[in-house]
Design a protein around this motif. Sequence first.
Motif, PDB file in Angstrom:
ATOM      1  N   ARG A 217     -17.981 -38.976 -55.917  1.00  0.00           N
ATOM      2  CA  ARG A 217     -16.884 -38.509 -56.780  1.00  0.00           C
ATOM      3  C   ARG A 217     -15.988 -37.476 -56.088  1.00  0.00           C
ATOM      4  NH1 ARG A 217     -21.540 -36.050 -59.485  1.00  0.00           N
ATOM      5  NH2 ARG A 217     -21.438 -33.791 -59.118  1.00  0.00           N
ATOM      6  N   HIS A 218     -16.367 -37.029 -54.903  1.00  0.00           N
ATOM      7  CA  HIS A 218     -15.559 -36.074 -54.146  1.00  0.00           C
ATOM      8  C   HIS A 218     -14.316 -36.792 -53.610  1.00  0.00           C
ATOM      9  CE1 HIS A 218     -14.346 -33.142 -51.143  1.00  0.00           C
ATOM     10  NE2 HIS A 218     -15.300 -32.316 -51.532  1.00  0.00           N
ATOM     11  N   PRO A 219     -13.101 -36.318 -53.887  1.00  0.00           N
ATOM     12  CA  PRO A 219     -11.889 -37.070 -53.513  1.00  0.00           C
ATOM     13  C   PRO A 219     -11.726 -37.274 -52.004  1.00  0.00           C
ATOM     14  CG  PRO A 219     -11.347 -34.848 -54.251  1.00  0.00           C
ATOM     15  CD  PRO A 219     -12.787 -35.069 -54.586  1.00  0.00           C
ATOM     16  N   TYR A 220     -12.228 -36.346 -51.200  1.00  0.00           N
ATOM     17  CA  TYR A 220     -12.139 -36.492 -49.750  1.00  0.00           C
ATOM     18  C   TYR A 220     -13.306 -37.306 -49.192  1.00  0.00           C
ATOM     19  CZ  TYR A 220      -8.388 -33.028 -49.624  1.00  0.00           C
ATOM     20  OH  TYR A 220      -7.191 -32.371 -49.807  1.00  0.00           O
ATOM     21  N   LEU A 221     -14.515 -36.968 -49.610  1.00  0.00           N
ATOM     22  CA  LEU A 221     -15.690 -37.642 -49.067  1.00  0.00           C
ATOM     23  C   LEU A 221     -15.747 -39.110 -49.473  1.00  0.00           C
ATOM     24  CD1 LEU A 221     -18.443 -34.904 -49.521  1.00  0.00           C
ATOM     25  CD2 LEU A 221     -17.140 -35.466 -47.461  1.00  0.00           C
ATOM     26  N   ARG A 222     -15.341 -39.424 -50.697  1.00  0.00           N
ATOM     27  CA  ARG A 222     -15.388 -40.812 -51.169  1.00  0.00           C
ATOM     28  C   ARG A 222     -14.498 -41.711 -50.308  1.00  0.00           C
ATOM     29  NH1 ARG A 222     -13.763 -39.916 -55.927  1.00  0.00           N
ATOM     30  NH2 ARG A 222     -11.562 -40.468 -55.651  1.00  0.00           N
ATOM     31  N   VAL A 223     -13.273 -41.286 -50.070  1.00  0.00           N
ATOM     32  CA  VAL A 223     -12.344 -42.081 -49.268  1.00  0.00           C
ATOM     33  C   VAL A 223     -12.789 -42.113 -47.811  1.00  0.00           C
ATOM     34  CG1 VAL A 223      -9.963 -42.270 -48.461  1.00  0.00           C
ATOM     35  CG2 VAL A 223     -10.427 -41.609 -50.823  1.00  0.00           C
ATOM     36  N   SER A 224     -13.252 -40.960 -47.317  1.00  0.00           N
ATOM     37  CA  SER A 224     -13.744 -40.886 -45.945  1.00  0.00           C
ATOM     38  C   SER A 224     -14.909 -41.840 -45.739  1.00  0.00           C
ATOM     39  CB  SER A 224     -14.178 -39.452 -45.632  1.00  0.00           C
ATOM     40  OG  SER A 224     -14.788 -39.370 -44.374  1.00  0.00           O
ATOM     41  N   LEU A 225     -15.802 -41.905 -46.720  1.00  0.00           N
ATOM     42  CA  LEU A 225     -16.960 -42.790 -46.622  1.00  0.00           C
ATOM     43  C   LEU A 225     -16.534 -44.250 -46.601  1.00  0.00           C
ATOM     44  CD1 LEU A 225     -20.015 -43.212 -46.621  1.00  0.00           C
ATOM     45  CD2 LEU A 225     -19.961 -43.096 -49.127  1.00  0.00           C
ATOM     46  N   ALA A 226     -15.611 -44.631 -47.482  1.00  0.00           N
ATOM     47  CA  ALA A 226     -15.152 -46.018 -47.526  1.00  0.00           C
ATOM     48  C   ALA A 226     -14.503 -46.427 -46.203  1.00  0.00           C
ATOM     49  CB  ALA A 226     -14.164 -46.208 -48.677  1.00  0.00           C
ATOM     50  N   PHE A 227     -13.678 -45.544 -45.671  1.00  0.00           N
ATOM     51  CA  PHE A 227     -12.994 -45.819 -44.407  1.00  0.00           C
ATOM     52  C   PHE A 227     -13.981 -45.927 -43.249  1.00  0.00           C
ATOM     53  CE2 PHE A 227     -11.128 -43.647 -40.610  1.00  0.00           C
ATOM     54  CZ  PHE A 227     -10.341 -44.697 -40.170  1.00  0.00           C
ATOM     55  N   ALA A 228     -14.815 -44.899 -43.085  1.00  0.00           N
ATOM     56  CA  ALA A 228     -15.747 -44.878 -41.955  1.00  0.00           C
ATOM     57  C   ALA A 228     -16.756 -46.014 -42.026  1.00  0.00           C
ATOM     58  CB  ALA A 228     -16.468 -43.529 -41.906  1.00  0.00           C
ATOM     59  N   THR A 229     -17.217 -46.342 -43.227  1.00  0.00           N
ATOM     60  CA  THR A 229     -18.189 -47.424 -43.372  1.00  0.00           C
ATOM     61  C   THR A 229     -17.594 -48.762 -42.974  1.00  0.00           C
ATOM     62  OG1 THR A 229     -19.322 -46.245 -45.157  1.00  0.00           O
ATOM     63  CG2 THR A 229     -19.695 -48.611 -45.011  1.00  0.00           C
ATOM     64  N   THR A 230     -16.358 -49.020 -43.386  1.00  0.00           N
ATOM     65  CA  THR A 230     -15.703 -50.279 -43.025  1.00  0.00           C
ATOM     66  C   THR A 230     -15.503 -50.376 -41.518  1.00  0.00           C
ATOM     67  OG1 THR A 230     -14.532 -50.249 -45.148  1.00  0.00           O
ATOM     68  CG2 THR A 230     -13.704 -51.752 -43.459  1.00  0.00           C
ATOM     69  N   VAL A 231     -15.017 -49.282 -40.914  1.00  0.00           N
ATOM     70  CA  VAL A 231     -14.821 -49.271 -39.461  1.00  0.00           C
ATOM     71  C   VAL A 231     -16.141 -49.497 -38.732  1.00  0.00           C
ATOM     72  CG1 VAL A 231     -14.236 -47.782 -37.508  1.00  0.00           C
ATOM     73  CG2 VAL A 231     -12.740 -47.850 -39.496  1.00  0.00           C
ATOM     74  N   ASN A 232     -17.190 -48.796 -39.165  1.00  0.00           N
ATOM     75  CA  ASN A 232     -18.471 -48.913 -38.482  1.00  0.00           C
ATOM     76  C   ASN A 232     -19.094 -50.292 -38.646  1.00  0.00           C
ATOM     77  OD1 ASN A 232     -19.105 -46.488 -37.060  1.00  0.00           O
ATOM     78  ND2 ASN A 232     -19.234 -45.434 -39.024  1.00  0.00           N
ATOM     79  N   PHE A 233     -18.919 -50.888 -39.805  1.00  0.00           N
ATOM     80  CA  PHE A 233     -19.472 -52.229 -40.013  1.00  0.00           C
ATOM     81  C   PHE A 233     -18.910 -53.205 -38.982  1.00  0.00           C
ATOM     82  CE2 PHE A 233     -19.179 -56.476 -41.853  1.00  0.00           C
ATOM     83  CZ  PHE A 233     -20.510 -56.710 -42.195  1.00  0.00           C
ATOM     84  N   PHE A 234     -17.595 -53.225 -38.852  1.00  0.00           N
ATOM     85  CA  PHE A 234     -16.983 -54.179 -37.921  1.00  0.00           C
ATOM     86  C   PHE A 234     -17.175 -53.759 -36.462  1.00  0.00           C
ATOM     87  CE2 PHE A 234     -14.675 -55.253 -41.849  1.00  0.00           C
ATOM     88  CZ  PHE A 234     -14.892 -56.631 -41.844  1.00  0.00           C
TER      89      PHE A 234
END
Length: 420
Positions: A217-234
């Motif tokens: 629910r943290h506005p910075y961490l939530r978006v950061s997590l979505a971005f970093a997770t997608t990058v790391n997956f690929f």
Amino acid sequence: MTRPLWRDHRFGRYWVGQGISQFGDRITDLALPLIAVTTLHASAPTVGLLTAAVWTPNLLSLLVGTWVDHHERKRRLLVLADLLRCAVLLSLPVAHWFGLVTMAQLFVVALVAGLGQVLYQTAYPSFFVALVRRDQYVEANSLLSTTRSFSFVAGPAAAGGLIQLLTAPVAMFVDAVTFAASAVLIGGVDVQDPPVDREGAAPLLRRAREGMALVLRHPYLRVSLAFATTVNFFNFVVAALLVLFASRQLGLSAGGIGLALGVGASGGLLGAVLSRRATAVLGMGRTIMVGGVLFSAPVALLPLAGGPLWLRAGVLALVEFVTGLGVMWLDVPLNAMQTAVVPDEIRSRVAGAFSTVNYGVRPLGAVLGGFLGEWIGIAPTLYLAAAGGTLAVLWLVGSPIGRTRTIEDLDGVAESARGT
């Protein structure tokens, strides 16, 4: 005049220890899959599973981080993590000496070394904020990332030479020694661990759930997590196939692979050195976005490599150069931003929650990369990974991260997170 951080003896001691272990890591990065590919003749799916095994312990990061939050001696945990990895890596040269290296042992080494990394990365955030001031976050991350980038420049070439000279299992002895050296240096860093309030503490699982809820629910961490997770997956779709692709399709030797990766990694060194200037010109958020594109998109050039050996190696080096620059422009400001927006008392818990998802997805990417490489071919898989990683930047468009220019823009964010 402000004293440069690198002249601080406490930070300098940690910086040297981190640099030594990073250099050793480059040996294992190359040696572990090469043992599987060249000594044990592993297939693409098996190499993908081995890469996944290194990152699978990150699925425990939330629980480990929650436990670490209530451990008073964070520095001692960093030393323990280094010694654990030293011991497990030593098992490979010993097994090689007796002719007993097996694929099962490679998986055990990968899993235990990964567990040591989880312990280290969850204890590190609290250690970091005790070591440097808030206004030094970007400078410290830039220096640490510069060392890491330099290890990618010199490490792979040295690793390739060591592997050809000594064989891959014996070369891993060097990595084990670097972890021992890191443990000694970190053990001598004089830091005051932040106080830990254990009175009235909720049970471990409840605290773990709270840590994950805060991230989501943290506005910075939530978006950061979505971005970093997608990058790391690929990125790990690519990582599962890179050594196999370079060895079997580009026809490069261990030394040739190491040299190409080392030359290409100079882009990471340049990116780390320029990261402070880039954030000053572009702002933190835009630098992260540019870094995300530069990190992922060049992978699409790899399947196009052809012609003489020097040209094939050159394409690999070029791709590594641009992606290395990109990952530093992504990592340095993003790490500083995450450090600035998390309350001190829950840093390890939040780091564990973040890593459970962000790093936990890496094994999935590696496994998928291995099987896609077998089913549809390596080239189509690399194109897919390049596209997916590049599109991850869409998470940041219009987000608070994308609008952040300086670390001062984040003042008060950590305090507001305490009340959520």
